[in-house]
Design an enzyme around this catalytic site. Sequence first.
Site, short mmCIF file in Angstrom:
data_model
loop_
_atom_site.label_atom_id
_atom_site.label_comp_id
_atom_site.label_asym_id
_atom_site.label_seq_id
_atom_site.Cartn_x
_atom_site.Cartn_y
_atom_site.Cartn_z
N ASP A 1 35.68 -9.15 -14.72
CA ASP A 1 35.04 -9.42 -13.65
C ASP A 1 33.56 -8.63 -13.71
O ASP A 1 33.43 -7.53 -14.17
CB ASP A 1 35.99 -8.34 -12.50
CG ASP A 1 35.54 -8.26 -11.12
OD1 ASP A 1 34.40 -8.62 -10.69
OD2 ASP A 1 36.48 -8.03 -10.23
N HIS B 1 31.25 -8.33 -10.98
CA HIS B 1 30.79 -7.83 -9.72
C HIS B 1 30.45 -6.53 -9.86
O HIS B 1 31.03 -5.42 -9.90
CB HIS B 1 31.84 -7.77 -8.43
CG HIS B 1 32.22 -9.44 -8.19
ND1 HIS B 1 33.38 -10.05 -8.68
CD2 HIS B 1 31.55 -10.17 -7.23
CE1 HIS B 1 33.36 -11.41 -8.29
NE2 HIS B 1 32.37 -11.40 -7.25
C1 B12 Z 1 28.14 -11.15 -4.65
C2 B12 Z 1 29.16 -11.84 -5.26
C3 B12 Z 1 29.19 -12.36 -6.39
C4 B12 Z 1 28.10 -12.72 -7.06
C5 B12 Z 1 28.28 -10.97 -8.22
C6 B12 Z 1 26.88 -10.59 -8.53
C7 B12 Z 1 27.33 -9.38 -9.27
N1 B12 Z 1 27.14 -9.38 -10.69
O1 B12 Z 1 27.48 -8.32 -8.93
C8 B12 Z 1 28.14 -13.53 -8.13
C9 B12 Z 1 27.53 -14.82 -7.30
C10 B12 Z 1 27.73 -13.65 -9.36
C11 B12 Z 1 29.78 -13.90 -7.93
C12 B12 Z 1 30.58 -14.34 -8.86
C13 B12 Z 1 31.99 -14.50 -8.62
N2 B12 Z 1 32.64 -14.31 -7.67
CO1 B12 Z 1 31.82 -13.08 -6.10
N3 B12 Z 1 31.44 -12.48 -4.63
C14 B12 Z 1 30.53 -11.80 -4.29
C15 B12 Z 1 30.47 -11.35 -2.82
C16 B12 Z 1 29.88 -12.41 -1.79
C17 B12 Z 1 29.81 -10.14 -2.57
C18 B12 Z 1 30.43 -9.10 -3.49
C19 B12 Z 1 29.40 -7.65 -3.19
O2 B12 Z 1 28.65 -7.41 -3.73
N4 B12 Z 1 29.82 -7.19 -1.90
C20 B12 Z 1 29.07 -5.89 -1.57
C21 B12 Z 1 29.45 -4.71 -2.26
C22 B12 Z 1 29.08 -3.35 -1.79
O3 B12 Z 1 30.92 -4.59 -1.82
P1 B12 Z 1 32.26 -4.81 -2.92
O4 B12 Z 1 31.87 -5.23 -4.00
O5 B12 Z 1 33.41 -5.22 -2.01
O6 B12 Z 1 32.65 -3.10 -3.05
C23 B12 Z 1 32.79 -2.25 -2.25
C24 B12 Z 1 34.33 -2.37 -1.73
O7 B12 Z 1 34.88 -3.35 -2.34
C25 B12 Z 1 34.78 -0.94 -2.34
N5 B12 Z 1 35.50 -0.84 -3.57
C26 B12 Z 1 35.47 -1.71 -4.56
N6 B12 Z 1 35.89 -1.16 -5.55
C27 B12 Z 1 36.62 -0.08 -5.31
C28 B12 Z 1 37.50 0.90 -6.12
C29 B12 Z 1 37.84 2.14 -5.39
C30 B12 Z 1 38.83 3.12 -5.91
C31 B12 Z 1 37.58 2.44 -3.88
C32 B12 Z 1 38.16 3.38 -3.11
C33 B12 Z 1 36.76 1.15 -3.23
C34 B12 Z 1 36.26 0.21 -4.14
O8 B12 Z 1 33.85 -0.08 -2.26
C35 B12 Z 1 32.60 -0.76 -2.72
C36 B12 Z 1 31.34 -0.29 -1.97
O9 B12 Z 1 31.44 -0.37 -0.55
C37 B12 Z 1 32.11 -11.39 -2.42
C38 B12 Z 1 32.71 -11.63 -1.15
C39 B12 Z 1 32.22 -10.53 -0.04
N7 B12 Z 1 32.56 -9.33 -0.32
O10 B12 Z 1 31.62 -11.02 0.76
C40 B12 Z 1 32.59 -12.29 -3.42
C41 B12 Z 1 34.02 -12.24 -4.24
C42 B12 Z 1 33.98 -10.94 -4.48
N8 B12 Z 1 33.83 -13.04 -5.43
C43 B12 Z 1 34.68 -13.79 -5.55
C44 B12 Z 1 35.03 -14.88 -6.75
C45 B12 Z 1 36.34 -15.44 -6.99
C46 B12 Z 1 33.82 -14.84 -7.75
C47 B12 Z 1 33.96 -15.67 -9.02
C48 B12 Z 1 35.19 -15.90 -9.70
C49 B12 Z 1 33.40 -17.20 -8.62
C50 B12 Z 1 34.38 -17.78 -7.74
N9 B12 Z 1 35.51 -18.59 -8.15
O11 B12 Z 1 34.11 -17.95 -6.58
C51 B12 Z 1 32.75 -15.14 -9.90
C52 B12 Z 1 33.43 -13.94 -10.71
C53 B12 Z 1 32.99 -14.08 -12.08
C54 B12 Z 1 33.49 -13.11 -12.92
N10 B12 Z 1 33.39 -13.22 -14.20
O12 B12 Z 1 33.75 -11.97 -12.18
C55 B12 Z 1 35.89 -13.69 -4.75
C56 B12 Z 1 37.08 -12.91 -5.27
C57 B12 Z 1 38.30 -13.63 -4.62
C58 B12 Z 1 39.68 -12.81 -4.50
N11 B12 Z 1 39.80 -11.76 -4.93
O13 B12 Z 1 40.53 -13.66 -4.09
C59 B12 Z 1 34.93 -13.15 -3.39
C60 B12 Z 1 36.03 -12.08 -2.39
C61 B12 Z 1 34.52 -14.15 -2.82
C62 B12 Z 1 35.76 -15.22 -2.03
N12 B12 Z 1 36.20 -14.79 -0.86
O14 B12 Z 1 36.14 -16.21 -2.77
N13 B12 Z 1 30.16 -13.11 -6.73
#
Ligand code: B12
Lengths: 145, 145, 481, 481
Positions: B14, B16
């Site tokens: 992953d 992200h």
């Molecule tokens: C930006 C993004 C990308 C960027 C990432 C850039 C980078 N290197 O960081 C790019 C474009 C490269 C990308 C790629 C991919 N992505 Co993407 N991505 C996103 C997106 C739009 C936003 C993620 C983000 O940055 N959010 C902002 C941060 C602040 O929030 P966060 O990551 O959720 O983290 C917070 C919480 O989750 C929580 N949290 C996280 N971990 C933990 C752990 C604990 C213990 C706790 C308490 C809280 C916690 O706290 C964090 C901070 O607030 C999300 C969807 C969304 N959220 O809108 C999809 C998403 C995560 N991606 C997804 C996917 C599938 C991929 C890809 C596989 C491509 C694809 N098939 O579509 C590839 C991944 C390749 C790989 N090897 O990992 C999916 C995951 C699907 C699922 N789980 O069912 C999502 C949900 C989009 C979707 N709906 O399809 N992605």
Amino acid sequence: MEAHTIVLGVIGSDCHAVGNKILEAFFSDRGFRVINLGVMVSQDEFIDAAIETGAAAILVSSLYGHGEIDCAGFRDRCIERGVGDIILYVGGNLVIGKHDPAEVETLYRSMGYDRIFGPDADLDAVADLLACDCAAKAVPTGTSR
Amino acid sequence: MEAHTIVLGVIGSDCHAVGNKILEAFFSDRGFRVINLGVMVSQDEFIDAAIETGAAAILVSSLYGHGEIDCAGFRDRCIERGVGDIILYVGGNLVIGKHDPAEVETLYRSMGYDRIFGPDADLDAVADLLACDCAAKAVPTGTSR
Amino acid sequence: MTFHDAPLSRHDFTAQQSDVRASWPTGADVDFAESIRFHQGRDASLNMASVLRQADARGAVLIQPRAGVALLSEHIRLLTFLQDHCDLLPTTIDAYTRQNRYEEAQKGVERSREAGHSLLNGFPAVNHGVAGCREVVESLSKPVQVRHGTPDARLLAEITLAAGFSSYEGGGVSYNIPYTKDVPLERSLRNWQYVDRLVGMYEDEGVRINREPFGPLSGTLVPPCISHTVGLIEGLLALQQGVRSITLGYGQAGSYVQDIAALQSLRDLGHEFFTNAGHTDYELTTVFHQWMGGFPESEARAFGVIAWGATAAALARATKVIVKTPHEAMGIPTMEANRQGLEATRQVINMLSDQPPLDTPEIQAEADRIKSEVRAIMTRVAELGSGSLVDGTVRAFEAGVIDVPFAPSKHNRGKLLPVRDLDGAVRIFEPGNVPFPAEVMEFHRARVADRARHENRPPCFQMVIDDIYAVSKGNLVGRPR
Amino acid sequence: MTFHDAPLSRHDFTAQQSDVRASWPTGADVDFAESIRFHQGRDASLNMASVLRQADARGAVLIQPRAGVALLSEHIRLLTFLQDHCDLLPTTIDAYTRQNRYEEAQKGVERSREAGHSLLNGFPAVNHGVAGCREVVESLSKPVQVRHGTPDARLLAEITLAAGFSSYEGGGVSYNIPYTKDVPLERSLRNWQYVDRLVGMYEDEGVRINREPFGPLSGTLVPPCISHTVGLIEGLLALQQGVRSITLGYGQAGSYVQDIAALQSLRDLGHEFFTNAGHTDYELTTVFHQWMGGFPESEARAFGVIAWGATAAALARATKVIVKTPHEAMGIPTMEANRQGLEATRQVINMLSDQPPLDTPEIQAEADRIKSEVRAIMTRVAELGSGSLVDGTVRAFEAGVIDVPFAPSKHNRGKLLPVRDLDGAVRIFEPGNVPFPAEVMEFHRARVADRARHENRPPCFQMVIDDIYAVSKGNLVGRPR
Ligand code: B12
Ligand code: B12
């Protein structure tokens, strides 16, 4: 072949005029003789016009949601007024809210409407059906509908 | 009071990185000693770091959907490696697709995670819980968790 | 500014090719001659390059979803469903395949079969092999593109292009820096030269395969000049290897002035750099990605974000739009959620495509600024590379001359910090080592200072964090609470 | 151009008032003095005029749903739910009450009670009386407006304003011509003078009630000059009776150039006509109605239409937006669907309200054109009225000088035919008797001819019909199939 006469209007306190204007233009274009009563038409006004013009069918529109109230008893009223076998179509947004079309159909069929249409009615298909229904009605048979 | 050490990382293949960077900044700010392994961390890398630094907790992130595969067996591996009672949190988009959070929680609880969070986790609340869990762990008791 | 990186020689290419094809059993099934015949036998309406060219000529804005699941039959069902609602089809590859972890992908396929639903986040094309991929392509009536995130995408390209896919996303920078932790840039660039050369070999046989550098990079507050620079580099590298159809990409920032300016300047810069490098015989189109950062969880709000992306794309006349879904914040979308994203997008684009594209003096000023930033960075890249674009790029990343915010790669400096200004445009808060022209940097500083004053706080990392969360919380600029 | 229609005298007013209050039993409960005390005791945040004034000063764009059901408790539940998702609340009145058919409304209430869900398309405020309406108002923490479509709205006004509603939609033209079949215009204008005078009496006691002419009229291809003229007339008539807070309305046409120009010109014209008529002490705000014509059935597509409306409203900085829902094509929305429309709208407006409002030379040219059309029509109205705006308006409708397309009323000529041009703006295909300035009419003709040429058919009624269906079928301009 002579043109079938149909009466058109929007029932009750309903002011939705756009669909009605289009239906008038459409059915005229498709060869019907259209008596358009416009909006806010009561059941008796529909029936008066149908009797006066010897119409084969009445096409009721209801868009605004009070159809369930306004349209009830229309067939009975037709029977009372001596035109019990007139073709009754109804169409539009026939109930309050978004509902399963099948339910709406059952509801209006129980009120005595022959054919029930949603707002997405394909007008070409409607015109074809209407022509058939009018033709069938024109052929005198022993059985009533 | 001494700062609790926690290990942070994104598991599996992953990439992200954004949430991970924010978690690092946030938990540091909240007084934890944060060992951040970044993205693409294997279970053993997490455990190595936890052992090396004497961490009280491992916070696993999984965003990309393979969590169900990558996270399985983590508790068992911790037990094998002699840190069976370490606090295990997991958070992110933990399964493929949009699912009922309760189901996801059950799934991950069965894998041995202590607390499970969705992407909407309220970080302040998490930090409070984590502080409590770490404190409770620091107090030696007869029973294991 | 000219670059002399040579096309991969037949000798080098062939030497790599046997290793590549041997790296997983399905590689053995690639038959180039057969696949040329297959492509040549297909209707032009199934070729991505051709469909894009025609859309561009008409000024049409096409729409394309993302979609991929583990199992072949499910994947075909998914795309067959979606093709009625879009113009161009994707096949999104799972994340194990992207890391060349085909064993794990295989396990994912098997576990998905047992579970009865996909446990992979994409379609493992290598595992399904040429025959499986061919089945996908032949089941569909629209052009299909491979969309992934693979630093070493050679085997994936061999297999999917042989199967009949007619477009291939990615590049040596854009599929490394945002997607990996520790893959040396030079290695991924070399591996992508192979991919581009492969596409060039199709081109040599009269089969045009479209190539699309991945514009959005980390998807998170990326300043247009950064993603444009990467796109131009990958475009030039592709042209060097014989690619002829290039679609340059950009991920929505959210500010309409900036987004429209970015798309305009991307196209202009593409022609500027490509022709300056001596290329004339190429086709350039553009792709606009709807908001690539964190989405709101509420589906209704997500529709708002989706529609706003569609609006910007239509007002800027992108050649195509990559469409998000109301499930974005939560997980891989269902078929139905995917359709909904497409329908909302289509409705907006249709309503807008009769209307004039938007242009204002502010948009022009912004486009000019982006151009001067990109020219400054590219000039440094050229200096650093002394004739080699690959070397220049590697050194530029080493030196932080190109710097992608929030990227996971160790080979990215990560010193540049972006932040929004008062109007919502992405500005430079901390330039790191990126060589912004002095007057442009002055402008960024002034804009950021304006915002800081307005919010009564110094420009700070919390401001950046607030911006990262802003859209998902229902805003564009992350105001203090 | 000055009009001398006098304020209703106390004598005339009182004479009418007893009849009005006696026309349905609940009328007897109105106690003006008590209601003044009630209004005065309320926080400014619950007063529509005050909230609009502040939003206008901040440049904020507020959002308001439509909502109303038959039963009191259900209605309160509905609004209590919605108030967390919007800035301003409505109470939409059912269609029997709008026609003063209180017996039928009563039947509707009873049948709804039996059915367990609303069989009425709105809230029958007269039947629920002052106490019921007071309960509504007191349950809520946002200003509440009465939204209806009532040619004789005197009793409804007496009851709802006494209950504590602080805004009242409608006017003698806008709640007659699109809403009735055969109510003489003079009668509805006189009845609305009563309503405005009543609002003036509140004003005299220091209680400011907002008044909002209904901008969209038939909601169907209404040229901005027509709805602007009606809004200005109703605004002037209201000011004459002592109203001080006026919100002029406009229904989205779908072309961003035209819509932004329409909102700009509406505000400008309001100030121009109001100050020219000698009024200085008034507050003018604007309301933008999201697309008022037929909606697509697909909810996803409906979201697209909703978001595009939000976009235009935000780019034009309307003071408030009336929000549609994804159920629009099908029926009265559920609570949940209503919330979804609000959330999608809010997301877009939030993302846009940091960004600069849009203005271009094309928008200015369009706004100037609208202004010259409106001035020409208003000049004729003044001539026809020789000093009386009521007379001028009645005669203008008789003569077809003002002509609302697709209106059901017999007192509307219905000779004007609108049609879209190539860019999607609503143009004049057939002017009827509306006195368009010659050069403006030349422009319309040329634009329509352009489209006809482009579509290879003469300008014709089928083109208009195609335009009526276009948005619901996923487009803006109704192209031939
Ligand atoms: C930006 C993004 C990308 C960027 C990432 C850039 C980078 N290197 O960081 C790019 C474009 C490269 C990308 C790629 C991919 N992505 Co993407 N991505 C996103 C997106 C739009 C936003 C993620 C983000 O940055 N959010 C902002 C941060 C602040 O929030 P966060 O990551 O959720 O983290 C917070 C919480 O989750 C929580 N949290 C996280 N971990 C933990 C752990 C604990 C213990 C706790 C308490 C809280 C916690 O706290 C964090 C901070 O607030 C999300 C969807 C969304 N959220 O809108 C999809 C998403 C995560 N991606 C997804 C996917 C599938 C991929 C890809 C596989 C491509 C694809 N098939 O579509 C590839 C991944 C390749 C790989 N090897 O990992 C999916 C995951 C699907 C699922 N789980 O069912 C999502 C949900 C989009 C979707 N709906 O399809 N992605
Ligand atoms: C424009 C409009 C208005 C305009 C009407 C102007 C005018 N005088 O015509 C205005 C703004 C004035 C208005 C007012 C109201 N409206 Co209205 N309006 C609409 C809207 C947006 C479009 C209607 C339209 O013109 N469509 C275009 C035409 C071509 O289509 P059509 O009317 O559906 O007609 C076609 C089909 O229905 C079909 N058809 C119709 N009748 C028949 C009959 C037969 C036999 C057949 C075969 C076919 C058929 O063929 C027609 C031609 O294609 C609809 C929602 C929508 N459809 O998007 C709401 C809608 C109809 N209105 C509605 C309501 C409730 C009202 C109001 C009561 C206000 C309120 N509470 O919101 C008032 C009505 C007051 C009154 N006394 O009637 C509701 C009805 C709710 C329900 N059934 O559950 C709707 C569905 C909106 C909603 N979702 O809430 N409205």
